[in-house]
Structure formats: C-alpha cells, structure tokens
Design an enzyme around this catalytic site. Structure first.
Site, PDB file in Angstrom:
ATOM      1  N   CYS A  96      -5.922  -3.011   8.228  1.00  0.00           N
ATOM      2  CA  CYS A  96      -4.712  -2.374   7.705  1.00  0.00           C
ATOM      3  C   CYS A  96      -5.027  -0.898   7.576  1.00  0.00           C
ATOM      4  O   CYS A  96      -5.942  -0.526   6.822  1.00  0.00           O
ATOM      5  CB  CYS A  96      -4.315  -2.961   6.352  1.00  0.00           C
ATOM      6  SG  CYS A  96      -2.985  -2.052   5.521  1.00  0.00           S
ATOM      7  N   LYS A 156       7.472  -6.843  10.071  1.00  0.00           N
ATOM      8  CA  LYS A 156       6.916  -7.695   9.014  1.00  0.00           C
ATOM      9  C   LYS A 156       7.795  -8.918   8.754  1.00  0.00           C
ATOM     10  O   LYS A 156       7.303  -9.971   8.336  1.00  0.00           O
ATOM     11  CB  LYS A 156       6.740  -6.894   7.717  1.00  0.00           C
ATOM     12  CG  LYS A 156       5.507  -5.995   7.696  1.00  0.00           C
ATOM     13  CD  LYS A 156       5.385  -5.281   6.361  1.00  0.00           C
ATOM     14  CE  LYS A 156       4.122  -4.425   6.279  1.00  0.00           C
ATOM     15  NZ  LYS A 156       2.894  -5.233   6.180  1.00  0.00           N
ATOM     16  N   THR A 207       2.759   4.209   8.748  1.00  0.00           N
ATOM     17  CA  THR A 207       3.599   4.013   7.571  1.00  0.00           C
ATOM     18  C   THR A 207       3.761   5.335   6.817  1.00  0.00           C
ATOM     19  O   THR A 207       2.971   6.270   6.982  1.00  0.00           O
ATOM     20  CB  THR A 207       2.983   2.985   6.612  1.00  0.00           C
ATOM     21  OG1 THR A 207       1.742   3.514   6.096  1.00  0.00           O
ATOM     22  CG2 THR A 207       2.725   1.655   7.298  1.00  0.00           C
ATOM     23  N   THR A 213      -3.235   1.704   6.279  1.00  0.00           N
ATOM     24  CA  THR A 213      -2.916   2.331   4.993  1.00  0.00           C
ATOM     25  C   THR A 213      -3.905   1.930   3.910  1.00  0.00           C
ATOM     26  O   THR A 213      -4.247   2.737   3.033  1.00  0.00           O
ATOM     27  CB  THR A 213      -1.477   1.975   4.567  1.00  0.00           C
ATOM     28  OG1 THR A 213      -0.585   2.172   5.663  1.00  0.00           O
ATOM     29  CG2 THR A 213      -1.022   2.852   3.411  1.00  0.00           C
ATOM     30  N   ARG A 266       0.815  -1.212   0.000  1.00  0.00           N
ATOM     31  CA  ARG A 266       0.000   0.000   0.000  1.00  0.00           C
ATOM     32  C   ARG A 266       0.852   1.266   0.000  1.00  0.00           C
ATOM     33  O   ARG A 266       0.569   2.223  -0.710  1.00  0.00           O
ATOM     34  CB  ARG A 266      -0.942   0.010   1.216  1.00  0.00           C
ATOM     35  CG  ARG A 266      -2.142  -0.920   1.105  1.00  0.00           C
ATOM     36  CD  ARG A 266      -1.810  -2.392   1.038  1.00  0.00           C
ATOM     37  NE  ARG A 266      -1.131  -2.863   2.251  1.00  0.00           N
ATOM     38  CZ  ARG A 266      -0.433  -4.002   2.319  1.00  0.00           C
ATOM     39  NH1 ARG A 266      -0.288  -4.775   1.251  1.00  0.00           N
ATOM     40  NH2 ARG A 266       0.141  -4.381   3.458  1.00  0.00           N
ATOM     41  N   CYS A 314      -0.449   1.607  12.554  1.00  0.00           N
ATOM     42  CA  CYS A 314      -0.075   0.549  11.610  1.00  0.00           C
ATOM     43  C   CYS A 314      -0.279  -0.763  12.343  1.00  0.00           C
ATOM     44  O   CYS A 314       0.141  -0.903  13.509  1.00  0.00           O
ATOM     45  CB  CYS A 314       1.380   0.699  11.160  1.00  0.00           C
ATOM     46  SG  CYS A 314       1.959  -0.697  10.156  1.00  0.00           S
TER      47      CYS A 314
END
Length: 258
Positions: free
Chosen positions: A103, A184, A145, A105, A69, A214
């Site tokens: 999520c 991640k 992010t 974003t 994204r 996030c």
C-alpha cells in the site's frame, strides 16, 4: 546498479539458517484486500520457479479494518499506525523474516513500523524510485491517492535522486481519488473512466513515465496501459520483483535463469 550506489536498495543479509532457501516474506496487507491478492499474484508471476517448492514462502496479515490512510492524513480519520503495529507483531510471531506493505499511502508510517520490529522491510517507494532511476527516467507523472499527494512521499524521494515528479491538478486529483474508490468497490470500468483525465494531463505535461502509485490502480493497469504508449510503472509489480530479488538467494536466482 545505479540505485544501489545511491543507497536506495539495501537488501538485508540472509539469516545464517536461510542461506540455501528463500526468506519467508511477511505481507502487511488488507489495504485493500483485492490489492493484496494482486500483489501475491505479481509475486508468483515474478518468481522463476518450475515447481511449488521454488516459490517464496509467504505469511500474510490481511486486515481490511485498518483505518483509511488518506482520511488519517487529511485529518478526518484515526491513524492506522496502531493496527499496522499489531499486524507486524503478528507477522514476526508467525515466523516472517522480512516484511512488506503493498500500500503506497501506508508508507507514511513505514519507518515507524520498522522501529518496532526486528524484521527488515522492503519499501515500495524506494523500490519504485530505484526502478525509475535505473531506467534513466527524468520526468515522471504520479497517479496516487490524495493522502500520498499530501504526504509528498514520492515527490521527496524522487527529488533526492534528481527526478522531477508531476502531479495532476487538484480537480483531476479529486476525480482520480473517486476512481480509486470505485476500484475498491469493484467498479473497475468506472474507475478507469475517472482516472483517464488525470492520466491524460500527466501525458500533456510531458511525463516520460507514469507511476501507478496506488495499489488499486494495479487492478486496472492493463486498461490504463491501452490508453497510452508511455511506460507505466505499476508499483505492485515493482515491489513484487524487489521481493524476489531480496528473498531468493542470488545463486538460486542465477541457477534458475540458466
């Protein structure tokens, strides 16, 4: 609730055949996979249930191959929208009554996704802003992010209700993004170290609360919480609670809390 008066929370009406049971929640997940699992755990933890049958039925589409994204928003990668639309169609066909995207974003495309489906959706952004508003927050820091900063998702939503949003400096945003990418890749300790400077800057700038904007940050929220006494709003937990409040009929929630 103050947030309801401001129009931030507009829970959908329960379908006529679901008045006595919970709505089936469709989760557009995989962004990333661990964050989606963390959302499901938060959902279970937030649900007042004494037995299996009292939990919310969930259908998840977890497709990690959804394009990044942030890269899309920075103009260096393809749009995730086509795969998001495939996912929402899959959830609708599978029998979901309502959907969420755990999520932050990805919420840049939330309204576009909503226009293609008959399913109502619960916004992670609106749910978080409502929680901040109801708790009287006036000046909040945002850890997110680079894509979320670029989109100004939270900046605009918070400004509409009179809450000031503080963002880290560009240098600290870069380290923060590196920290999110570390999480991640399951490098949680490195992730905490890389996020620390951005967190400290927001505290120095007199934030009265911090948004963990996030879902990867939810995976290190306990470690971050040990670094400050300031209230952290974990958007994964906030969304999970909003799902419980929306998916379970009010009279069932009331009877279980007695």
């Amino acid at each position: 609730m103050l947030a309801e008066q401001r129009g931030l929370l507009t829970p959908p009406n329960h379908p006529h055949n679901k008045k006595d049971s919970a709505l089936t929640l469709g989760v557009l997940g995989g962004m990333g996979p661990a964050a989606s699992v963390a959302f499901l755990q938060c959902l279970i933890n937030a649900t007042p249930a004494a037995r299996d049958q009292e939990h919310i039925p969930v259908i998840m589409s977890s497709i990690p191959q959804v394009p990044d994204r942030t890269q899309a928003l920075l103009g260096i990668g393809p749009s995730p929208l086509p795969m998001l639309l495939d996912g929402i169609a899959r959830l609708e066909a599978a029998g979901a009554d309502i959907f969420v995207m755990p999520c932050n974003t990805a919420h840049v495309w939330f309204n576009e996704v909503k226009t293609t489906t008959s399913l109502p959706g619960i916004s992670m952004i609106d749910s978080t802003v409502a929680a901040l508003l109801n708790n009287g927050r006036k000046r909040v820091g945002l850890l997110a992010t680079q894509g979320t900063y670029q989109s100004q998702l939270y900046l605009n939503a918070l400004a509409k209700v009179g809450i000031t949003c503080i963002c880290p400096s560009l240098n600290h945003q870069t380290k923060l993004m590196q920290g999110i990418l570390a999480v991640k890749s399951n490098q949680y300790l490195s992730g905490v170290d890389l996020v620390t400077d951005a967190l400290a800057e927001l505290i120095t700038n007199q934030a009265d609360a911090i948004i963990l904007g996030c879902t990867e940050l939810s995976l290190i929220s306990q470690a971050l919480g040990k670094l400050t006494s300031i209230k952290l709003y974990d958007t994964t937990q906030v969304l999970a609670q909003a799902c419980v409040n929306t998916c379970i009929p009010p009279f069932l929630l009331s009877s279980r809390s007695q």
